[in-house]
Motif scaffolding. Structure first.
Motif, PDB file in Angstrom:
ATOM      1  N   VAL A  41       1.718 -14.780  10.526  1.00  8.02           N
ATOM      2  CA  VAL A  41       0.566 -13.910  10.272  1.00  8.02           C
ATOM      3  C   VAL A  41       0.959 -12.448  10.497  1.00  8.02           C
ATOM      4  CG1 VAL A  41      -1.734 -13.275  11.078  1.00  8.02           C
ATOM      5  CG2 VAL A  41      -1.169 -15.665  10.686  1.00  8.02           C
ATOM      6  N   ARG A  42       1.742 -12.183  11.538  1.00  5.70           N
ATOM      7  CA  ARG A  42       2.197 -10.807  11.770  1.00  5.70           C
ATOM      8  C   ARG A  42       3.046 -10.298  10.616  1.00  5.70           C
ATOM      9  NH1 ARG A  42       3.647 -10.381  18.185  1.00  5.70           N
ATOM     10  NH2 ARG A  42       1.547 -10.870  18.880  1.00  5.70           N
ATOM     11  N   GLN A  43       3.945 -11.139  10.142  1.00  5.93           N
ATOM     12  CA  GLN A  43       4.789 -10.756   9.002  1.00  5.93           C
ATOM     13  C   GLN A  43       3.936 -10.530   7.757  1.00  5.93           C
ATOM     14  OE1 GLN A  43       7.962 -10.073   9.269  1.00  5.93           O
ATOM     15  NE2 GLN A  43       8.175  -9.568   7.121  1.00  5.93           N
ATOM     16  N   TRP A  44       2.961 -11.369   7.530  1.00 11.71           N
ATOM     17  CA  TRP A  44       2.071 -11.231   6.377  1.00 11.71           C
ATOM     18  C   TRP A  44       1.289  -9.926   6.458  1.00 11.71           C
ATOM     19  CZ3 TRP A  44      -3.209 -10.985   5.421  1.00 11.71           C
ATOM     20  CH2 TRP A  44      -3.602 -11.250   4.120  1.00 11.71           C
ATOM     21  N   ARG A  45       0.852  -9.583   7.671  1.00 16.78           N
ATOM     22  CA  ARG A  45       0.113  -8.330   7.870  1.00 16.78           C
ATOM     23  C   ARG A  45       1.010  -7.125   7.570  1.00 16.78           C
ATOM     24  NH1 ARG A  45      -0.828  -4.486  11.671  1.00 16.78           N
ATOM     25  NH2 ARG A  45      -2.916  -3.610  11.710  1.00 16.78           N
ATOM     26  N   ARG A  46       2.250  -7.157   8.020  1.00 19.37           N
ATOM     27  CA  ARG A  46       3.196  -6.068   7.709  1.00 19.37           C
ATOM     28  C   ARG A  46       3.370  -5.925   6.198  1.00 19.37           C
ATOM     29  NH1 ARG A  46       7.199  -8.391  11.376  1.00 19.37           N
ATOM     30  NH2 ARG A  46       6.263  -8.038  13.398  1.00 19.37           N
ATOM     31  N   TRP A  47       3.487  -7.064   5.528  1.00 21.55           N
ATOM     32  CA  TRP A  47       3.627  -7.038   4.075  1.00 21.55           C
ATOM     33  C   TRP A  47       2.392  -6.420   3.426  1.00 21.55           C
ATOM     34  CZ3 TRP A  47       0.474  -9.801   0.674  1.00 21.55           C
ATOM     35  CH2 TRP A  47       0.859  -9.765  -0.661  1.00 21.55           C
TER      36      TRP A  47
ATOM     37  N   ARG B  39       2.232  -3.015   1.193  1.00 27.49           N
ATOM     38  CA  ARG B  39       1.648  -3.044  -0.158  1.00 27.49           C
ATOM     39  C   ARG B  39       0.543  -2.001  -0.304  1.00 27.49           C
ATOM     40  NH1 ARG B  39       0.248  -8.620  -3.312  1.00 27.49           N
ATOM     41  NH2 ARG B  39      -0.114  -7.651  -5.304  1.00 27.49           N
ATOM     42  N   ALA B  40      -0.273  -1.831   0.747  1.00 26.21           N
ATOM     43  CA  ALA B  40      -1.338  -0.829   0.723  1.00 26.21           C
ATOM     44  C   ALA B  40      -0.753   0.577   0.647  1.00 26.21           C
ATOM     45  CB  ALA B  40      -2.223  -0.977   1.959  1.00 26.21           C
TER      46      ALA B  40
ATOM     47  N   ALA C 117       2.149   1.433  -0.605  1.00 22.93           N
ATOM     48  CA  ALA C 117       2.693   1.601  -1.958  1.00 22.93           C
ATOM     49  C   ALA C 117       1.575   1.911  -2.947  1.00 22.93           C
ATOM     50  CB  ALA C 117       3.448   0.350  -2.373  1.00 22.93           C
ATOM     51  N   PHE C 118       0.437   1.250  -2.801  1.00 24.27           N
ATOM     52  CA  PHE C 118      -0.694   1.499  -3.693  1.00 24.27           C
ATOM     53  C   PHE C 118      -1.230   2.916  -3.513  1.00 24.27           C
ATOM     54  CE2 PHE C 118      -5.294   1.402  -4.528  1.00 24.27           C
ATOM     55  CZ  PHE C 118      -5.259   1.116  -5.881  1.00 24.27           C
ATOM     56  N   ILE C 119      -1.317   3.367  -2.271  1.00 26.36           N
ATOM     57  CA  ILE C 119      -1.799   4.730  -2.000  1.00 26.36           C
ATOM     58  C   ILE C 119      -0.847   5.762  -2.600  1.00 26.36           C
ATOM     59  CG2 ILE C 119      -2.186   6.417  -0.149  1.00 26.36           C
ATOM     60  CD1 ILE C 119      -3.264   4.034   1.531  1.00 26.36           C
ATOM     61  N   GLN C 120       0.460   5.536  -2.425  1.00 25.97           N
ATOM     62  CA  GLN C 120       1.424   6.479  -2.988  1.00 25.97           C
ATOM     63  C   GLN C 120       1.360   6.490  -4.503  1.00 25.97           C
ATOM     64  OE1 GLN C 120       5.045   5.109  -1.195  1.00 25.97           O
ATOM     65  NE2 GLN C 120       4.774   6.379   0.631  1.00 25.97           N
ATOM     66  N   PHE C 121       1.198   5.330  -5.115  1.00 25.92           N
ATOM     67  CA  PHE C 121       1.063   5.248  -6.567  1.00 25.92           C
ATOM     68  C   PHE C 121      -0.165   6.010  -7.036  1.00 25.92           C
ATOM     69  CE2 PHE C 121      -0.804   3.095 -10.237  1.00 25.92           C
ATOM     70  CZ  PHE C 121       0.228   3.268 -11.167  1.00 25.92           C
ATOM     71  N   SER C 122      -1.286   5.828  -6.302  1.00 26.18           N
ATOM     72  CA  SER C 122      -2.525   6.513  -6.675  1.00 26.18           C
ATOM     73  C   SER C 122      -2.384   8.034  -6.573  1.00 26.18           C
ATOM     74  CB  SER C 122      -3.668   6.062  -5.773  1.00 26.18           C
ATOM     75  OG  SER C 122      -3.903   4.698  -5.920  1.00 26.18           O
ATOM     76  N   LYS C 123      -1.685   8.521  -5.553  1.00 25.57           N
ATOM     77  CA  LYS C 123      -1.468   9.964  -5.392  1.00 25.57           C
ATOM     78  C   LYS C 123      -0.613  10.512  -6.532  1.00 25.57           C
ATOM     79  CE  LYS C 123      -1.948  10.457  -0.417  1.00 25.57           C
ATOM     80  NZ  LYS C 123      -1.251  10.773   0.845  1.00 25.57           N
ATOM     81  N   ASN C 124       0.416   9.759  -6.917  1.00 25.16           N
ATOM     82  CA  ASN C 124       1.304  10.212  -7.986  1.00 25.16           C
ATOM     83  C   ASN C 124       0.614  10.213  -9.341  1.00 25.16           C
ATOM     84  OD1 ASN C 124       3.372  10.589  -6.167  1.00 25.16           O
ATOM     85  ND2 ASN C 124       4.291   8.583  -6.544  1.00 25.16           N
ATOM     86  N   GLU C 125      -0.301   9.295  -9.550  1.00 24.18           N
ATOM     87  CA  GLU C 125      -1.035   9.231 -10.819  1.00 24.18           C
ATOM     88  C   GLU C 125      -2.093  10.312 -10.925  1.00 24.18           C
ATOM     89  OE1 GLU C 125      -0.746   7.121 -13.563  1.00 24.18           O
ATOM     90  OE2 GLU C 125       1.167   6.631 -12.620  1.00 24.18           O
TER      91      GLU C 125
END
Length: 133
Positions: free
Chosen positions: A111-117, A121-122, A124-132
């Motif tokens: 569960v800890r590893q899944w949370r880190r993942w 992912r969140a 990466a999504f935020i960075q993608f949104s800023k770049n777009e």
């Protein structure tokens, strides 16, 4: 028991989700804006209760009521802080399915590893949104 759990959750600064693996149910507090309002109402209520208890304590012993212990029937009348989720997000459902397969001693680490993942992912999504944008 529900009352103690509700009080403990309302002391937290973030909304909470409980996954009951034995019953396979997911319960969730309201989302952030509603959770903040509920938390503020709870803290205001606790403040009033503490003030009332202080007033009773400061009264002379002959004027004090004979009731012992602290009871909070007004807050117990509130509906539960948690509400049962009818549908579960696909990612959470896959996590629950995978956890049932994993041996018990490995579940917490998984569960800890899944949370880190999930956090990666969140981000990466935020960075993608800023770049777009």
């Amino acid at each position: 028991m529900r009352f103690k759990l509700d009080m403990a959750v309302l002391d937290s600064n973030v909304p909470t989700t409980i996954v009951d693996m034995s019953k396979l149910t997911v319960k969730q507090t309201p989302l952030f804006p509603q959770y903040r309002k509920l938390q503020k109402d709870y803290r205001d209520w606790v403040k009033v209760q503490l003030e009332d208890d202080l007033v009773k304590y400061l009264q002379p012993p002959s004027e004090r009521s004979t009731s012992s212990g602290i009871t909070y029937p007004e807050w117990k009348k509130q509906p539960s802080v948690f509400h049962k989720m009818d549908s579960v997000a696909p990612m959470v459902k896959s996590l629950l399915d995978e956890i049932r397969i994993i041996p018990t001693r490995l579940r917490e680490a998984y569960v800890r590893q899944w949370r880190r993942w999930l956090v990666r992912r969140a981000i990466a999504f935020i960075q993608f949104s800023k770049n777009e944008g």
